[in-house]
Design a protein around this motif. Sequence first.
Motif, short mmCIF file in Angstrom:
data_model
loop_
_atom_site.label_atom_id
_atom_site.label_comp_id
_atom_site.label_asym_id
_atom_site.label_seq_id
_atom_site.Cartn_x
_atom_site.Cartn_y
_atom_site.Cartn_z
N GLN A 19 2.64 -19.38 4.31
CA GLN A 19 3.40 -19.92 3.17
C GLN A 19 2.81 -21.24 2.67
O GLN A 19 2.49 -22.12 3.46
CB GLN A 19 4.86 -20.14 3.56
CG GLN A 19 5.72 -20.41 2.34
CD GLN A 19 7.16 -20.72 2.67
OE1 GLN A 19 7.47 -21.80 3.14
NE2 GLN A 19 8.04 -19.77 2.42
N THR A 29 13.57 -29.77 5.32
CA THR A 29 14.76 -29.77 6.17
C THR A 29 15.68 -30.94 5.91
O THR A 29 16.24 -31.51 6.83
CB THR A 29 14.32 -29.84 7.63
OG1 THR A 29 13.56 -31.02 7.79
CG2 THR A 29 13.50 -28.67 8.04
N ASP A 57 22.80 -17.60 5.33
CA ASP A 57 23.94 -17.23 6.17
C ASP A 57 23.75 -15.92 6.93
O ASP A 57 24.67 -15.11 7.01
CB ASP A 57 25.24 -17.20 5.35
CG ASP A 57 25.69 -18.60 4.97
OD1 ASP A 57 25.52 -19.52 5.79
OD2 ASP A 57 26.19 -18.78 3.84
N ILE A 58 22.58 -15.77 7.52
CA ILE A 58 22.38 -14.66 8.47
C ILE A 58 22.51 -15.28 9.86
O ILE A 58 21.57 -15.89 10.38
CB ILE A 58 20.98 -14.01 8.27
CG1 ILE A 58 20.81 -13.47 6.85
CG2 ILE A 58 20.75 -12.92 9.33
CD1 ILE A 58 21.68 -12.28 6.51
N SER A 114 18.12 -14.32 1.58
CA SER A 114 18.20 -15.37 2.60
C SER A 114 19.49 -16.16 2.40
O SER A 114 19.90 -16.40 1.27
CB SER A 114 16.99 -16.31 2.47
OG SER A 114 17.16 -17.46 3.26
N LYS A 144 9.04 -17.21 -2.19
CA LYS A 144 10.35 -17.62 -1.69
C LYS A 144 10.94 -18.50 -2.77
O LYS A 144 10.32 -19.47 -3.20
CB LYS A 144 10.15 -18.41 -0.39
CG LYS A 144 11.41 -19.10 0.12
CD LYS A 144 12.34 -18.12 0.80
CE LYS A 144 13.61 -18.78 1.32
NZ LYS A 144 13.39 -19.62 2.48
N ARG A 163 18.17 -20.00 10.30
CA ARG A 163 18.81 -20.79 11.36
C ARG A 163 19.41 -19.89 12.43
O ARG A 163 19.52 -20.28 13.59
CB ARG A 163 19.86 -21.72 10.75
CG ARG A 163 19.23 -22.90 10.03
CD ARG A 163 20.23 -23.69 9.25
NE ARG A 163 20.80 -22.92 8.15
CZ ARG A 163 21.74 -23.37 7.34
NH1 ARG A 163 22.23 -24.58 7.51
NH2 ARG A 163 22.19 -22.62 6.35
N ARG A 202 21.35 -19.99 -2.13
CA ARG A 202 21.89 -21.33 -2.43
C ARG A 202 21.04 -21.93 -3.54
O ARG A 202 19.88 -21.54 -3.71
CB ARG A 202 21.83 -22.27 -1.20
CG ARG A 202 22.75 -21.89 -0.06
CD ARG A 202 22.71 -22.93 1.08
NE ARG A 202 23.62 -22.55 2.15
CZ ARG A 202 23.30 -21.73 3.16
NH1 ARG A 202 22.07 -21.25 3.26
NH2 ARG A 202 24.19 -21.42 4.06
N GLY A 251 10.25 -18.76 7.40
CA GLY A 251 9.60 -20.03 7.65
C GLY A 251 10.67 -21.05 7.99
O GLY A 251 11.68 -21.14 7.30
N ALA A 298 6.29 -23.85 5.70
CA ALA A 298 5.63 -24.18 4.44
C ALA A 298 4.51 -25.18 4.71
O ALA A 298 4.74 -26.23 5.30
CB ALA A 298 6.63 -24.78 3.47
N ALA A 333 10.43 -25.01 8.98
CA ALA A 333 9.60 -26.18 9.28
C ALA A 333 10.12 -26.90 10.52
O ALA A 333 11.31 -27.12 10.66
CB ALA A 333 9.60 -27.13 8.09
N HIS A 337 16.79 -17.15 -1.71
CA HIS A 337 17.78 -17.91 -0.93
C HIS A 337 18.99 -18.11 -1.84
O HIS A 337 18.88 -18.71 -2.91
CB HIS A 337 17.16 -19.24 -0.50
CG HIS A 337 18.08 -20.10 0.33
ND1 HIS A 337 17.68 -21.29 0.88
CD2 HIS A 337 19.36 -19.94 0.70
CE1 HIS A 337 18.69 -21.83 1.57
NE2 HIS A 337 19.73 -21.02 1.46
C1 LIG Z 1 15.03 -26.60 9.63
C2 LIG Z 1 14.71 -25.71 8.46
C3 LIG Z 1 13.40 -25.58 8.03
C4 LIG Z 1 13.08 -24.73 6.98
N1 LIG Z 1 11.77 -24.57 6.60
C5 LIG Z 1 11.45 -23.66 5.68
C6 LIG Z 1 10.10 -23.37 5.37
O1 LIG Z 1 9.18 -24.02 5.87
N2 LIG Z 1 9.84 -22.39 4.47
C7 LIG Z 1 10.85 -21.66 3.89
O2 LIG Z 1 10.59 -20.75 3.11
N3 LIG Z 1 12.13 -21.92 4.15
C8 LIG Z 1 12.46 -22.88 5.03
N4 LIG Z 1 13.76 -23.09 5.33
C9 LIG Z 1 14.81 -22.29 4.66
C10 LIG Z 1 15.14 -21.04 5.45
O3 LIG Z 1 14.03 -20.17 5.51
C11 LIG Z 1 16.33 -20.27 4.84
O4 LIG Z 1 16.02 -19.87 3.54
C12 LIG Z 1 17.59 -21.11 4.80
O5 LIG Z 1 17.80 -21.80 6.02
C13 LIG Z 1 18.81 -20.24 4.50
O6 LIG Z 1 19.07 -19.30 5.50
P1 LIG Z 1 20.21 -19.53 6.63
O7 LIG Z 1 21.45 -20.01 5.92
O8 LIG Z 1 20.38 -18.13 7.22
O9 LIG Z 1 19.68 -20.53 7.58
C14 LIG Z 1 14.11 -24.00 6.33
C15 LIG Z 1 15.43 -24.17 6.74
C16 LIG Z 1 15.74 -25.02 7.78
C17 LIG Z 1 17.18 -25.15 8.19
#
Ligand SMILES: Cc1cc2nc3c(=O)[nH]c(=O)nc-3n(C[C@H](O)[C@H](O)[C@H](O)COP(=O)(O)O)c2cc1C
Length: 462
Positions: free
Chosen positions: A121, A4, A330-331, A328, A259, A353, A294, A59, A84, A61, A292
Motif C-alpha cells: 500500500q 492512527t 467495525d469488523i 471496512s 482504499k 482492529r 467512516r 493495513g 501504508a 500502521a 471504509h
Molecule cells: C492503528 C491503525 C492503523 C491503521 N493503518 C492503516 C494503514 O496503514 N492502511 C490502511 O489502509 N488503513 C489503516 N487503518 C485503517 C484500517 O485498515 C480500517 O480501515 C479501520 O480501522 C476501520 O476498520 P475497523 O473499524 O474494523 O477497525 C488503520 C487503523 C488503525 C486503527
Amino acid sequence: MGCTSNNATPHAPAIAPGAEGIDPAAIAAGLVRSHGPGGMHPRVRELVPGFDAPFFQAGLAGYSDAAMRIVARRHGCPYCVTEALLDRTILAGGRGFAKADLGDLHDNVPGGGEDQPLAGQILGSDPAEMAAAALKMTEQAARSAKEYRHLAYGDKEAMAPGGHLRLPGGEQIGRLDPTAEPPSPSMPRCLNASMPSSASDSSIPLASFAAIDINLACPVKKISRKARGGHWLAQPAGAIAILEAVREAVPSETPCTLKIRRSFDDTPEMVENFWTILDAAYSMGYAWATIHARTVEQKYVGPSRWDLLRDIVQRARRADPDRPIFGSGDIWTAGDIFRMIDYTGVTGASVARGCIGNPWIFRQARQLLAGETPAPPTIAEQRSVLEEHFELALAVNAGMRSAESFTGRTMRKFGIRFAEHHPQGEEVRQRFIQVTSLDEWRGVLEEFYADSAAGTKEGVPI
Ligand SMILES: Cc1cc2nc3c(=O)[nH]c(=O)nc-3n(C[C@H](O)[C@H](O)[C@H](O)COP(=O)(O)O)c2cc1C
C-alpha cells in the motif's frame, strides 16, 4: 503517527438497522454454495490467485508487519495489505524518514514465500512519485534506486528505451530489460533470509507484491499543505491524477486497488467527490476498492455506516453487477465479516482492529465457511501464538541494533490485545502493560499461560 491519529474508541457495532437477525453461518454457507469452498467470488480469485475467502487483513500502521501477517495467514487469512508506506520512503530506500511517520520499509517487504499474496500500500502527494514508488514495489527494486528517482523527479533520458512504463498522461518512457542483471537492490527484496526456517525455504521464489493498493483513506492531516491519503477526497482531480499515474506505470498484469473512505465529510459536495473518484478508478481499470464506512473527518471515532456502505455498493454495481467491492469498519468478530457481506452486498470484508491480538478471527471465519462452530482459542493455543508471534517479530527486526529489547517493547502492545482472550484478561493485560524486556515478557507467559488446563474464556461473541 501514521494513519492512527485516534484508534482508542471502544468497540461499537456499525450503524446497520435491521442487521441483528443476520445469521453469519447461513451467509457463509450460501457463499460456499455459490462460489466453492472458500466462498470467494471467482473474479477476485482470478485477479489474485490464493485470495480464496471473502476477508483479508487490513493495513494497520504500527502493527501489520510481516510477523503479524504470517501469524494471520497461519490462521486462515488468505490475503494481507502492508501498512501504508509513504511513496518517498520507498524511493529513498527508507532513509531519512522517521518510523513514526508511517510504516517502515523493513516491516513491509514481503516476509518470504509464506507472506503471499500481499498487497503493497502506498500513500503520497505527487502522481510521478507515486507512480515510480508503485513501480519500484512491483519490480522489487529490479532497477537502480537512481533510476526510480529519475522516474519520480525527472530526467527521462536515464531510462532504458522501450516497454510498458509510462509517465502520467501516457508517455511511454522505458521498460525493464529482462536479460539485464538486476542491480543490487537498495531495498530488501524480501525477508526470506531472516525468517525462521519454516519460512525461509530457498526453493520458494522471491516474494513480491500481488497488487498495489493506493491509500485515499488515511485521516492524518496534510503535510505542508499537500494532500495525501483521505485528504485527496477533498481534491478529486488530484486523486484521479495519482490513480492514473500509478495504473499506467504498474504493469497491466498487476492489479491496482484503492482504499478509500466513504467521503471526506457528510456534505453533498464531498459525497459527490467520492463518486467522481470511485467511478474514475473503476473506469481506468482498478480491480477493486475497499471502502471504509467512516468519513475522513470521523477518523476512527464512532460507528461506521454500513447503511451508507450498502447504498454505495448498490450504486457502484449498476455499471457492473459483479464488480468487486470490499468493506471496512467495525469488523470485530468472525460473524461480522458475514454480517457485513449480507447487509451491504460487499464482496468481502477487511479485518482491521478486530484482528490485533486476535488471529483466531480468521480461523473462526474459516470454521463458519466449513459449516463448523467457531472455537475460541485455548490457553495452550494462546501461548503458542504469543511465542510464535514473538519469534517472527524477532526475525523481522533482526537487522536492528538491540533487536531483542525493541521486539520486547513492541510486543507489549500485542500482548495487551492478546490478553482479551484469557480468562483472567484484566490481570494479564496489566502485567503486559508493565513489560519492558524480553525476560519480563517470558515471565508473563510462565505465570499466566503455563497451565494449559486453565480453560478458554467463555462466551466469546461470534
Ligand atoms: C492503528 C491503525 C492503523 C491503521 N493503518 C492503516 C494503514 O496503514 N492502511 C490502511 O489502509 N488503513 C489503516 N487503518 C485503517 C484500517 O485498515 C480500517 O480501515 C479501520 O480501522 C476501520 O476498520 P475497523 O473499524 O474494523 O477497525 C488503520 C487503523 C488503525 C486503527
